[in-house]
Design an enzyme around this catalytic site. Sequence first.
Site, PDB file in Angstrom:
ATOM      1  CE  LYS A 184      38.073  31.071  30.979  1.00  0.00           C
ATOM      2  NZ  LYS A 184      38.323  32.516  30.857  1.00  0.00           N
ATOM      3  CE1 TYR A 185      33.717  31.151  31.539  1.00  0.00           C
ATOM      4  CE2 TYR A 185      33.969  31.819  29.244  1.00  0.00           C
ATOM      5  CZ  TYR A 185      34.130  32.078  30.594  1.00  0.00           C
ATOM      6  OH  TYR A 185      34.709  33.236  31.013  1.00  0.00           O
ATOM      7  CG  ASP A 221      39.950  41.525  47.484  1.00  0.00           C
ATOM      8  OD1 ASP A 221      40.058  40.288  47.468  1.00  0.00           O
ATOM      9  OD2 ASP A 221      40.877  42.299  47.188  1.00  0.00           O
ATOM     10  CD  GLU A 259      36.098  32.985  34.063  1.00  0.00           C
ATOM     11  OE1 GLU A 259      36.722  32.754  33.021  1.00  0.00           O
ATOM     12  OE2 GLU A 259      34.951  33.459  34.083  1.00  0.00           O
ATOM     13  CD  GLU A 317      45.482  37.310  33.978  1.00  0.00           C
ATOM     14  OE1 GLU A 317      44.312  37.218  34.392  1.00  0.00           O
ATOM     15  OE2 GLU A 317      45.771  37.380  32.772  1.00  0.00           O
TER      16      GLU A 317
END
Lengths: 828, 828
Positions: free
Chosen positions: B451-452, B532, B548, B557
């Site tokens: 993934k990274y 936030d 991500e 999500e």
Amino acid sequence: MPRLNIALDLPPPLPSLPNQPHPSPSPLQQLINNTLSSTDYDLCCIPLTNARWQTRWERLCLRLTEDEDLASPEASKHREEVDREADMWRREGGLSREEVNVCRLEETPHLIGLGPEWLDLDSPDEGIRFDSELALRAEMAHAIYVSLPTIIIAGPSIANRHFLPSYARAIAGLLQMNSTTTNTKISIRIPISDPVELISQGPSQPGTNPTQKLPESTSTGSKHKRMSSLSTRPMSIHQSQVNTLQQNQLQQQQQQVPGQGVRTFSGTSAASSTMSARTVVPSAAGDPCTTWEMWDYIRTVCGHDPRLSVTLDLTNPLPPSVGALARWTAEPVSYIWLPAGSFIPNAKGYPVLSKACQAFLRGMAKLSPTYILSGTTMSRHPAGGPTAYLQYLRHITTTPGPGVGMSLANGASAVGDLGAGYSDFLQAPLQPLMDDLGSATYDVFERDPVKYRQYEAAIYLALMDLPQEKTHAIAVAGAGRGPLVACCLSALVRAERKAKIYAVEKNASAFLTLQERKALEWHDAVDIISGDMRKVVLPEQVDLLVSELLGSLGDNELSPECLDGAARFLKPDGFSIPMSYTAHIAPVSSSKLHYEVSLPTRPAGAAETPYVVMMSAVNALSGEGPGPSGRCGERIQQCWQFEHPRKDLILGDDGLPLNNTHNTRSAHMSFHIPHAGPLHGLAGYFEAHLYGNIGLSIHPENMSLVSPDMFSWFPLFFPFIEPLHLPSNCELVVSLWRLTDRVKVWYEWCAEAFLPLEEIRSERRVSAQQIIGISSMGLGGGAPSPYMDAPTSPIYPTHGNYLAGGGRVKIGQTRLHNVGGKCSSIGL
Amino acid sequence: MPRLNIALDLPPPLPSLPNQPHPSPSPLQQLINNTLSSTDYDLCCIPLTNARWQTRWERLCLRLTEDEDLASPEASKHREEVDREADMWRREGGLSREEVNVCRLEETPHLIGLGPEWLDLDSPDEGIRFDSELALRAEMAHAIYVSLPTIIIAGPSIANRHFLPSYARAIAGLLQMNSTTTNTKISIRIPISDPVELISQGPSQPGTNPTQKLPESTSTGSKHKRMSSLSTRPMSIHQSQVNTLQQNQLQQQQQQVPGQGVRTFSGTSAASSTMSARTVVPSAAGDPCTTWEMWDYIRTVCGHDPRLSVTLDLTNPLPPSVGALARWTAEPVSYIWLPAGSFIPNAKGYPVLSKACQAFLRGMAKLSPTYILSGTTMSRHPAGGPTAYLQYLRHITTTPGPGVGMSLANGASAVGDLGAGYSDFLQAPLQPLMDDLGSATYDVFERDPVKYRQYEAAIYLALMDLPQEKTHAIAVAGAGRGPLVACCLSALVRAERKAKIYAVEKNASAFLTLQERKALEWHDAVDIISGDMRKVVLPEQVDLLVSELLGSLGDNELSPECLDGAARFLKPDGFSIPMSYTAHIAPVSSSKLHYEVSLPTRPAGAAETPYVVMMSAVNALSGEGPGPSGRCGERIQQCWQFEHPRKDLILGDDGLPLNNTHNTRSAHMSFHIPHAGPLHGLAGYFEAHLYGNIGLSIHPENMSLVSPDMFSWFPLFFPFIEPLHLPSNCELVVSLWRLTDRVKVWYEWCAEAFLPLEEIRSERRVSAQQIIGISSMGLGGGAPSPYMDAPTSPIYPTHGNYLAGGGRVKIGQTRLHNVGGKCSSIGL
């Protein structure tokens, strides 16, 4: 027929004037009061909002496709302002005061609210769908605020079948909006037919009014054809059309994996247009069910919510099939929408309804729908004026006449006042062996003159078969308060025979009544014996054993087990009255019974118990056999039979059978289902052969021949917890068992559905032969082609079983109900 | 592959000698101990009862038809004595000591019990059915008494499909016999194929072992052909045959209403023989599913009881279709029955399994079945002896190889130890916006090197597209413990670019880690900002926004909502990494997930929540589009797409969108279902386009190309509460919505199944043309027939929509799940 509610669809009232002080009562209240007090209407029907709201919504949420070219800076700036306003509306929602027709709590008690006709919950354009839903949620919120009892919402578009799930989801969302203190019900307006479907079925439409044209209002396309959604949705209607037409190309583009280049496809909803809109067709059997299937889809998506009902719209012609119409009698039809155009003029020019329509409305009357008359002031009929429609409707809904479909409520006509209030009411079956009945229960049953007339006739015939000179003996097993004893005594007089009567009764309280009757009426003619007929000892063997232990299914009140015990009394050549009885079932649909059985207030397992029900809002799903495959039985099929006395049993020292396994039964029956419908349960009936040519029957097709006007028994209802969807022309295989162990007797049941392939195959066979016929005629004259047999091999698989049994595809099944008699049982 | 249990089907042990004192351990214990200690077997398999029991049952409950003539008084008296003994047995039940092979508690821990093969739970004879059930109940009671962990029961007869309901009901009854303290599981032995069905599908059977003959044991008829039931059941087998052959006449007789004369029909079960036995055929597409459908029927009747499993019997040849085999991977197959005859000899004469069989067993290994080897001592193979089968099976079940079917457990191979224990385990999806993640959770995700690596490659490509001379700005939105910050720093070095990095994180605890890394590693290269991303203010606009936030379905999500807020940081020409992402779904079958979701211990509404699951015992139901109707999409279909940044949004003064309606989505997808199976849910996947040609994918068909060996995401599972039965070759229309209101985002889903009529129609068309071809060739040479077009009119209905859209019959649907986000929701 009881008086039914009739509502008037009022023309939208004058918009309220914003800057004048509100009078009290309001103009709408005045209008309603005037209408109801000056006419025979019970309710008014009015659109909840007016044209201002439609104008605003269309300005905010739609865009003409031609408008796309926003070359000028002014147009572009204006568009941006409108889009901002639209986004603010999407955030805040709501209607404004001048957009609503109804705004006071006092206005709503006699009002039925109509939702907007112009919304497109099933538009092919995703943006229009979501904005339509937001608008409808605003109307629903307002309806709840003013405590409107019901809001009628325009049904889905027949043409946009592919987006019906979106329509249904929006309705399911509306039903969630009611809080615990509010309860505005929702009724979906569903057309009685799809005109395109009717046309496709050819010219013969007996139920259709030939003077009626297809109404213009029945749009078969999207309501907003030339408009696209707002700018924040990238897929315009144009793109959507491209998608439909060029889906293969687009799908190829989508198959590119990410990371292999820039995607050329920028739509948000790639899959939403991969199907052409109108793809559900009538079944091969021609069942016109498109509009019913829309309703069925919606209510299933909504989980059979009881706050959801149908407003059946009779604007379109009635479908020609009585079976297709009958399915509505099992649905929650709360309103019937009757526009003036659905009436035809009679000889004098007055508006009347066609015979088919009258019959249909009579059949629907048992659901007690509210009728909504619309367009009565438009002078569509030369005589009678606006109130003629109302007067005519009152006339036909209060005079009896033939209804539609087969009544499953046996005895309903004869029951009269006795049956009032029992309609679709679930009663636990009696368990007279376990529980002692009360005198009132005996009283009700003894009022049935037919039943005892039949018994007396049967006893008379049996006595006539006995020699006149001897003194005989009769046992009445389960004498109750003595009605069968009385039958025996009358029959003895008529037959000029002599007999000693023994009356056996285990209910100690009823035995008191027997004591009294013996003392006052019967004296020495009758000996009364207290005790269980499986245990008591009689002083002598009898010639005749008379009993009335039958339940709705015949054996369900343990008549077989009790009579096995009482058979000890019989002489070797003695008779039992009844001699035999049979159980019969039919698969049925009934939203109401399904809802009643599933009520959370019922005890656990309630849906696994058979009930005694006077069936009213119930539709029989089965048709006459054998169906296209030739495999199916009759509409109502016999499960099994019991005969008395059984001569072949092995008895113990006590004269009783060693076990009860000989009273187990099983039945596997195949039904043809001509018209689509949800299977909610089985209706159960019995027939009994008393003696000679005398019987009892609650079999709907035989009862009027065998024992007309008998009302002692309602049918039994075996529910299925989860409805099984049955498509038109399928086959339903039902299994029912009567089971027993040492302590109880119970039923288990399950069902399985198949679509047969025969119909198609036999069609194919005909086609092939037709073709050959044509070919050979054309080329070689009338002689049969030498290749006549050739088609068989390529068309039919050679596998023996395939040919023998005929193919079928299993499409669904239920689980087994009442396993091991866990939930309901009939104790021994 | 983990070591699998293998059991030996032992020859029935010597009957115990009744009058000798019992040794301890018993002979059976000694046999088991010897077998397990001297070989590599884990368990033994033995019939629970022996031939004495069979002899007694057949003597009591069956009667040879020839025996009917009981002319002699002795024979008649003997028959009566036997019948009395039978009735006593029916009352008391039970086995006797010398009839059972297993009678001690100590004998059962390593034992699998076999039920009798000779019982006929689905006999056409009602008496044999009920007596078989009584006998099996006796065996079950004994199995429970000696605490047998599992009893394997012989499957239903393929030929007696009409009486399968009776078989299934008997099994449902057995499951009720366990008390709260006992738990003997039941496993039904189901053949992997119906040989007759395989033959009917023609000669090409790639998976079939050509040296294998059809085994004799696969009886396709009743086991007790020549016997009738006992005397207390009036319908003998003879009468039953009469019923089948002469049903029309009998039906006519039954139609007589009672009271019109004496009935000529004296059977008890009038309807039980109205269908010929074998009527289910393979679907038009040739899906060999007869034996699976038997299992499916039984477990549905039993309400998906978790104590019921399959013993898959590989005696018959494997069906040739991989898809038909794959469906077993989603079923509770606890045992695989491998007779020596299913092995083929290799070049040296040792027993081996065919390649197809090896692949199938490898695919089944994820279910961890116990193998039962049978007939190993019969010397069917020239080399290796009895233990060769065991050794070979150990060999192939511990060496990896290609399995069968498409794996839905993306990353399963790469997950390795990380994934162990996650198989089919239901996890609630993360809600990182509502809940702060723990450091351990971050730790797991940061271990995924793929993934990274992909992220760093994408950032590198994006930086290369920026001018080298300027100093740029990068925002990492949702920095967590800083892995993406590290990616940015490495990419900057490789790309020889300079940039200020802003790391935004709302999790105050994770922010501590960021503080530490800034202090120790990053220093001035990184500014860390707590808060936030939808609210914090950055000191400058950035060129690159890296995040991500993706869930298993991409947007689940709340990545779209969060990035809408973070888009404030971006310069007008700035980029987001990821640039876009798509959601994909496929319909799946999985008894295990269905059972897990329905567990009564789960909270109310659990079955309406999507779960993150590493899918193992799961079978994809969909095939490649477009299916016979041409209407269906791919095996796994895209639902929707999100792109960042959205340039067309209308923003408020705070820079945020006025509402979230632009993030609602809907998808209506049509799947082709080639092989029958129960729909238990939807598997959900995502693909993300990071930048340039760099992506992330958990799409099973693309993942190995796009981001091989990435293991951060398991698929999402959307359950359906009530399984929807999907027949072979049907079409499934799935609707999925992403919905939003002011406070939450949620999904709703439902499905609908259709059988298409196209396939049949196109077959018909071909047939018709073939026939014409033949006719014209035979009679007029090679010239095309002048009637070439003629077939069209009689065969096709003329209604436009029928032709355009293609016909289909709706056969079932689900209700809407998670209406209004009631049960699950992702808070904003």
